[in-house]
Enzyme design. Structure first.
Site, PDB file in Angstrom:
ATOM      1  N   GLY A  11      -2.882  -5.736  -0.959  1.00  0.00           N
ATOM      2  CA  GLY A  11      -4.214  -6.227  -1.317  1.00  0.00           C
ATOM      3  C   GLY A  11      -5.184  -6.058  -0.160  1.00  0.00           C
ATOM      4  O   GLY A  11      -4.815  -6.280   0.985  1.00  0.00           O
ATOM      5  N   ARG A  72      -0.714   0.409  -4.072  1.00  0.00           N
ATOM      6  CA  ARG A  72       0.646  -0.107  -4.184  1.00  0.00           C
ATOM      7  C   ARG A  72       1.492   1.079  -4.633  1.00  0.00           C
ATOM      8  O   ARG A  72       1.088   1.823  -5.508  1.00  0.00           O
ATOM      9  CB  ARG A  72       0.687  -1.254  -5.186  1.00  0.00           C
ATOM     10  CG  ARG A  72      -0.226  -2.405  -4.746  1.00  0.00           C
ATOM     11  CD  ARG A  72       0.098  -3.694  -5.490  1.00  0.00           C
ATOM     12  NE  ARG A  72      -0.997  -4.653  -5.349  1.00  0.00           N
ATOM     13  CZ  ARG A  72      -1.062  -5.560  -4.379  1.00  0.00           C
ATOM     14  NH1 ARG A  72      -0.145  -5.633  -3.454  1.00  0.00           N
ATOM     15  NH2 ARG A  72      -2.071  -6.418  -4.345  1.00  0.00           N
ATOM     16  N   ASP A 103       3.120  -9.059   3.456  1.00  0.00           N
ATOM     17  CA  ASP A 103       4.575  -8.999   3.670  1.00  0.00           C
ATOM     18  C   ASP A 103       5.235  -7.805   2.988  1.00  0.00           C
ATOM     19  O   ASP A 103       6.191  -7.236   3.517  1.00  0.00           O
ATOM     20  CB  ASP A 103       5.247 -10.325   3.282  1.00  0.00           C
ATOM     21  CG  ASP A 103       4.878 -10.778   1.890  1.00  0.00           C
ATOM     22  OD1 ASP A 103       4.058 -10.103   1.228  1.00  0.00           O
ATOM     23  OD2 ASP A 103       5.422 -11.797   1.446  1.00  0.00           O
ATOM     24  N   THR A 125      -4.287 -10.159   5.036  1.00  0.00           N
ATOM     25  CA  THR A 125      -4.252 -10.663   3.658  1.00  0.00           C
ATOM     26  C   THR A 125      -5.062 -11.959   3.610  1.00  0.00           C
ATOM     27  O   THR A 125      -5.001 -12.752   4.553  1.00  0.00           O
ATOM     28  CB  THR A 125      -2.809 -10.928   3.158  1.00  0.00           C
ATOM     29  OG1 THR A 125      -2.857 -11.744   1.983  1.00  0.00           O
ATOM     30  CG2 THR A 125      -1.955 -11.650   4.181  1.00  0.00           C
ATOM     31  N   ASP A 127      -4.419 -14.396   1.867  1.00  0.00           N
ATOM     32  CA  ASP A 127      -3.559 -15.515   1.468  1.00  0.00           C
ATOM     33  C   ASP A 127      -3.073 -16.382   2.629  1.00  0.00           C
ATOM     34  O   ASP A 127      -2.611 -17.498   2.405  1.00  0.00           O
ATOM     35  CB  ASP A 127      -2.331 -14.991   0.711  1.00  0.00           C
ATOM     36  CG  ASP A 127      -2.724 -14.145  -0.497  1.00  0.00           C
ATOM     37  OD1 ASP A 127      -3.819 -14.388  -1.050  1.00  0.00           O
ATOM     38  OD2 ASP A 127      -1.954 -13.246  -0.880  1.00  0.00           O
ATOM     39  N   ASP A 129      -0.367 -16.088   4.209  1.00  0.00           N
ATOM     40  CA  ASP A 129       1.009 -16.460   3.862  1.00  0.00           C
ATOM     41  C   ASP A 129       2.065 -15.749   4.704  1.00  0.00           C
ATOM     42  O   ASP A 129       3.208 -15.611   4.286  1.00  0.00           O
ATOM     43  CB  ASP A 129       1.263 -16.178   2.367  1.00  0.00           C
ATOM     44  CG  ASP A 129       1.050 -14.708   2.005  1.00  0.00           C
ATOM     45  OD1 ASP A 129       0.560 -13.943   2.863  1.00  0.00           O
ATOM     46  OD2 ASP A 129       1.376 -14.335   0.870  1.00  0.00           O
ATOM     47  N   ARG A 171      -1.809 -16.452  -3.840  1.00  0.00           N
ATOM     48  CA  ARG A 171      -0.434 -16.140  -4.305  1.00  0.00           C
ATOM     49  C   ARG A 171       0.397 -17.400  -4.308  1.00  0.00           C
ATOM     50  O   ARG A 171      -0.018 -18.384  -4.869  1.00  0.00           O
ATOM     51  CB  ARG A 171       0.193 -15.067  -3.424  1.00  0.00           C
ATOM     52  CG  ARG A 171      -0.435 -13.710  -3.637  1.00  0.00           C
ATOM     53  CD  ARG A 171       0.637 -12.731  -4.066  1.00  0.00           C
ATOM     54  NE  ARG A 171       0.127 -11.389  -3.942  1.00  0.00           N
ATOM     55  CZ  ARG A 171       0.870 -10.352  -3.659  1.00  0.00           C
ATOM     56  NH1 ARG A 171       2.156 -10.507  -3.450  1.00  0.00           N
ATOM     57  NH2 ARG A 171       0.340  -9.166  -3.609  1.00  0.00           N
TER      58      ARG A 171
HETATM   59  P1  ATP Z   1      -0.754  -8.673  -0.348  1.00  0.00           P
HETATM   60  O1  ATP Z   1       0.274  -9.756  -0.360  1.00  0.00           O
HETATM   61  O2  ATP Z   1      -1.952  -9.039   0.409  1.00  0.00           O
HETATM   62  O3  ATP Z   1      -1.061  -8.094  -1.663  1.00  0.00           O
HETATM   63  P2  ATP Z   1       1.353  -6.867   0.462  1.00  0.00           P
HETATM   64  O4  ATP Z   1       1.466  -5.955   1.620  1.00  0.00           O
HETATM   65  O5  ATP Z   1       2.365  -7.969   0.371  1.00  0.00           O
HETATM   66  O6  ATP Z   1      -0.126  -7.431   0.490  1.00  0.00           O
HETATM   67  P3  ATP Z   1       2.619  -5.424  -1.696  1.00  0.00           P
HETATM   68  O7  ATP Z   1       2.058  -4.846  -2.937  1.00  0.00           O
HETATM   69  O8  ATP Z   1       3.729  -6.409  -1.816  1.00  0.00           O
HETATM   70  O9  ATP Z   1       1.395  -6.011  -0.883  1.00  0.00           O
HETATM   71  O10 ATP Z   1       3.175  -4.223  -0.778  1.00  0.00           O
HETATM   72  C1  ATP Z   1       2.385  -3.092  -0.509  1.00  0.00           C
HETATM   73  C2  ATP Z   1       3.237  -1.837  -0.543  1.00  0.00           C
HETATM   74  O11 ATP Z   1       4.250  -1.908   0.469  1.00  0.00           O
HETATM   75  C3  ATP Z   1       3.994  -1.595  -1.833  1.00  0.00           C
HETATM   76  O12 ATP Z   1       3.223  -1.018  -2.846  1.00  0.00           O
HETATM   77  C4  ATP Z   1       5.089  -0.646  -1.360  1.00  0.00           C
HETATM   78  O13 ATP Z   1       4.631   0.682  -1.277  1.00  0.00           O
HETATM   79  C5  ATP Z   1       5.399  -1.181   0.023  1.00  0.00           C
HETATM   80  N1  ATP Z   1       6.579  -2.063  -0.068  1.00  0.00           N
HETATM   81  C6  ATP Z   1       6.642  -3.313  -0.583  1.00  0.00           C
HETATM   82  N2  ATP Z   1       7.905  -3.794  -0.568  1.00  0.00           N
HETATM   83  C7  ATP Z   1       8.671  -2.804  -0.042  1.00  0.00           C
HETATM   84  C8  ATP Z   1      10.079  -2.673   0.228  1.00  0.00           C
HETATM   85  N3  ATP Z   1      10.949  -3.651  -0.044  1.00  0.00           N
HETATM   86  N4  ATP Z   1      10.500  -1.518   0.781  1.00  0.00           N
HETATM   87  C9  ATP Z   1       9.647  -0.525   1.065  1.00  0.00           C
HETATM   88  N5  ATP Z   1       8.318  -0.587   0.824  1.00  0.00           N
HETATM   89  C10 ATP Z   1       7.837  -1.701   0.276  1.00  0.00           C
END
Ligand code: ATP
Length: 319
Positions: A11, A72, A103, A125, A127, A129, A171
């Site tokens: 995000g 994503r 994360d 982020t 959040d 979090d 979240r």
């Molecule tokens: P926010 O919580 O602010 O939305 P975020 O980084 O947690 O941010 P996610 O959509 O969970 O957002 O993760 C972003 C991208 O990171 C995913 O689309 C994916 O490409 C990669 N990613 C997430 N989890 C994994 C994983 N377990 N292994 C490898 N890549 C991952």
């Protein structure tokens, strides 16, 4: 290390541009070449990579969103996707990567590091979090957006003597709701970290009404459930006229606050320093106003902790 890359993932959050700018400017200051990777891990796999110059990040410190765009990517979660990503990084001669995101994005950074490609995570982020840092980039701006919106809602709530349930993002974390509750002088905050008894919420509404309060504001974190359902419950249990507002994506946009711009610049600058020092698999953070770094793997294992003393204070101030 002479060539580094930077991407934003997950995000978007206000302040990400200030972080990108800091990576590029600080990298160049130290004689590095800095490459911008567009559309997060998806763009990385597809080779959407461009060399950045000092001017590439001019005029972006004040803009919300991310000029490198975000995405994503399910494909990146696979071994094959990660191998493609490393192939692209090698093709451009990039030796280290700074990942600005949440994360999920750090899971990706940890995977690349485990495969021998050094990554540093910068927590971005709204959040708030992420364990290991008191604040994430974007939290303060989103909080201020909420505060302004709730101030406006309070005007109309007072004029019509209504109860408002306002749903905010976060979240599974209650940080935005709790901080907004304190800053807006809400009657109650409903957050995932605390089992708020519905009866107590009603009791507080009734007490306020009895002493002549013209409005009541309840701030509900999205991680708890739907504000619409919560509003219905209140209307069914009381004779208070109740309205619901779901603030939604306005919370993700807008000019970053001064706090977020400075935080983003500091965290991103620290991330460049860590790569220069040969570190890998770390996340930068700020704790007690000091820049810190932790192993990403450790951060991902820990639960995020909300400062519950703020909840106690909020309860004491909203009697
Ligand atoms: P926010 O919580 O602010 O939305 P975020 O980084 O947690 O941010 P996610 O959509 O969970 O957002 O993760 C972003 C991208 O990171 C995913 O689309 C994916 O490409 C990669 N990613 C997430 N989890 C994994 C994983 N377990 N292994 C490898 N890549 C991952």
């Amino acid at each position: 290390m002479k060539k580094i890359g930077v991407l934003t993932s997950g995000g978007d959050a206000p302040g990400m541009n200030a972080a990108i700018r800091a990576v590029v400017r600080k990298g160049i200051y130290h004689g590095m070449e800095v490459y911008g990777i567009y559309n997060g891990y998806q763009g990385l796999m597809e080779g959407k990579i461009e060399k950045m110059e000092l001017g590439s990040v001019g005029g972006i410190i004040q803009r919300g969103g991310t000029t490198l765009f975000s995405a994503r990517s399910e494909a990146f979660k696979t071994e094959e996707g990660q191998a493609r990503a490393i192939e692209q990084l090698n093709k451009f001669g990039i030796e280290g990567l700074i990942v600005i995101g949440g994360d999920g994005s750090f899971q990706g950074a940890a995977k690349l590091t485990a495969k021998g490609f050094p990554c540093i995570g910068v927590p971005g982020t709204i959040d708030n979090d992420i364990p290991g840092t008191d604040f994430t980039i974007g939290f303060d701006t989103a909080l201020n957006t909420i505060i302004e919106a709730v101030d406006k809602i309070r005007d109309t709530a007072t004029s019509h003597e209504r109860t408002y349930v306002i749903e905010v993002m976060g979240r599974d974390a209650g940080d935005l709701a709790l901080w907004a509750g304190l800053a807006n002088g809400a009657e109650s905050v409903i957050i995932p970290e605390k089992d708020e008894q519905f009866e107590d919420v009603l009791e507080r509404l009734k007490r306020g009404s009895a002493r002549g309060k013209k409005h009541s504001i309840i701030i509900l974190a999205e991680g708890v459930g739907s504000a619409i359902d919560y509003g219905k419950r209140i209307e069914e249990s009381t004779d208070f006229e109740t309205r619901v507002t779901v603030l939604g994506h306005i919370q993700r946009g807008g000019r970053p606050t001064g706090f977020d711009r400075v935080l983003a610049s500091r965290l991103a600058g620290k991330a460049v320093d860590l790569l220069r020092e040969g570190e890998a698999g770390k996340m930068v953070g700020i704790q007690n106003n000091q820049l810190v770094h932790h192993d990403i793997i450790d951060v991902l294992k820990k639960p995020h902790k909300l400062d519950m003393s703020l909840y106690q204070l909020m309860s004491e101030l909203s009697i």
